[in-house]
Design a protein around this motif. Structure first.
Motif, short mmCIF file in Angstrom:
data_model
loop_
_atom_site.label_atom_id
_atom_site.label_comp_id
_atom_site.label_asym_id
_atom_site.label_seq_id
_atom_site.Cartn_x
_atom_site.Cartn_y
_atom_site.Cartn_z
N THR A 68 0.83 -1.21 0.00
CA THR A 68 0.00 0.00 0.00
C THR A 68 0.86 1.25 0.00
N VAL A 69 1.94 1.21 0.80
CA VAL A 69 2.86 2.35 0.85
C VAL A 69 3.45 2.62 -0.54
N LYS A 208 2.14 9.80 10.38
CA LYS A 208 2.75 10.87 9.58
C LYS A 208 3.11 10.37 8.18
N TRP A 209 2.64 11.09 7.17
CA TRP A 209 3.00 10.79 5.78
C TRP A 209 3.84 11.94 5.25
N ASP A 210 5.12 11.72 5.09
CA ASP A 210 6.04 12.72 4.57
C ASP A 210 7.22 11.99 3.93
N PRO A 211 7.05 11.50 2.70
CA PRO A 211 8.09 10.72 2.05
C PRO A 211 9.45 11.42 2.01
N SER A 217 3.61 6.68 7.29
CA SER A 217 2.34 6.35 7.94
C SER A 217 2.08 4.84 7.98
N ILE A 218 3.14 4.08 8.24
CA ILE A 218 3.04 2.62 8.09
C ILE A 218 2.10 2.01 9.12
#
Length: 244
Positions: A68-69, A208-211, A217-218
């Motif tokens: 999904t990631v 947190k999603w910030d590649p 955000s796992i």
């Protein structure tokens, strides 16, 4: 296998702390277990001025959340990540979460045992080593009734050690998503706003999603419903005695 046990023994022996009246050691099978199921108990132990240690047993690299990631990364035009990078990102989520809970970095042990294949003998060796931290160590593991094998093996290992009188004190925790399915001996609830704020901050470490900074955000992607339950419940439930 013998080399692995020897390596773990050396690593853990080097983590020995000055002996105190009581040391509480929490064992997290994967990143996020220390918050979802053990978080309130960790915060409570710290609020009692206890010496609290947390052991991460596996980085959780077998999680299917990586699919999904990577799908989301591709959709946003970012490069995908490897299994090793995925594990490193989960480790960083864990570090951020335990810091938010209030655990000292010097009291955190991070291992990389095979996700999905945690071994009772290896866990037992780790528990025995941590038992040397003090004359009184309380070991906090997941219940041997836990449906997840990587979780239940921690309870089985402590069960056997208590039966053999190799260690004396332990508590067995139910996973937050199973709270309504098992009878329990006691619960720890976070009632103060300060404690609840610490719990929320720790949970948010997994959201947190910030590649650009390596945050994906796992935890939330992996088990979103568990995070909702943990935020609503703000409690840990456990039993004292091993089950038969």
């Amino acid at each position: 296998m013998k080399k692995l046990i020897l390596l773990l023994t050396i690593i853990l022996a080097g983590c020995s702390a000055t002996k105190t009246d009581q040391v509480d050691v929490f064992y997290s099978p994967h990143p996020d277990d220390e918050v979802l199921s053990l978080g309130p108990a960790i915060i409570h132990a710290l609020s009692s001025s206890k010496d609290v240690h947390v052991v991460l047993l596996s980085k959780g690299k077998a999680s299917k959340a990586i699919n999904t990631v990577n799908e989301r990364l591709e959709a946003e035009g970012h490069p995908t990540i490897s299994v090793e990078e995925f594990g490193d990102a989960r480790e960083e989520e864990f570090k951020t979460a335990v810091e938010a809970l209030g655990v000292s970095a010097s009291n955190v042990t991070i291992l990389d045992l095979p996700d999905g294949k945690l071994n009772k003998d290896e866990i037992s060796e780790i528990i025995v080593q941590k038992d040397k931290l003090s004359d009184k160590v309380v070991h906090h593991v997941m219940s041997d009734q836990d449906p997840h094998s990587d979780h239940s093996v921690t309870g089985q290992a402590l069960h056997n050690l208590i039966d053999a009188e190799a260690v004396q004190n332990g508590k067995f925790y139910f996973p937050v998503q199973e709270h309504e399915n098992f009878p329990f001996d006691n619960r720890i609830q976070l009632l103060s706003k300060h404690q609840q704020s610490r719990m929320m901050e720790a949970l948010e470490a997994y959201e947190k999603w910030d590649p650009a900074s390596g945050s994906y955000s796992i935890g939330k992607i992996s088990v979103p419903d568990y995070f909702i339950t943990a935020k609503n419940n703000m409690e840990s439930r456990y039993h004292y005695k091993p089950t038969d």
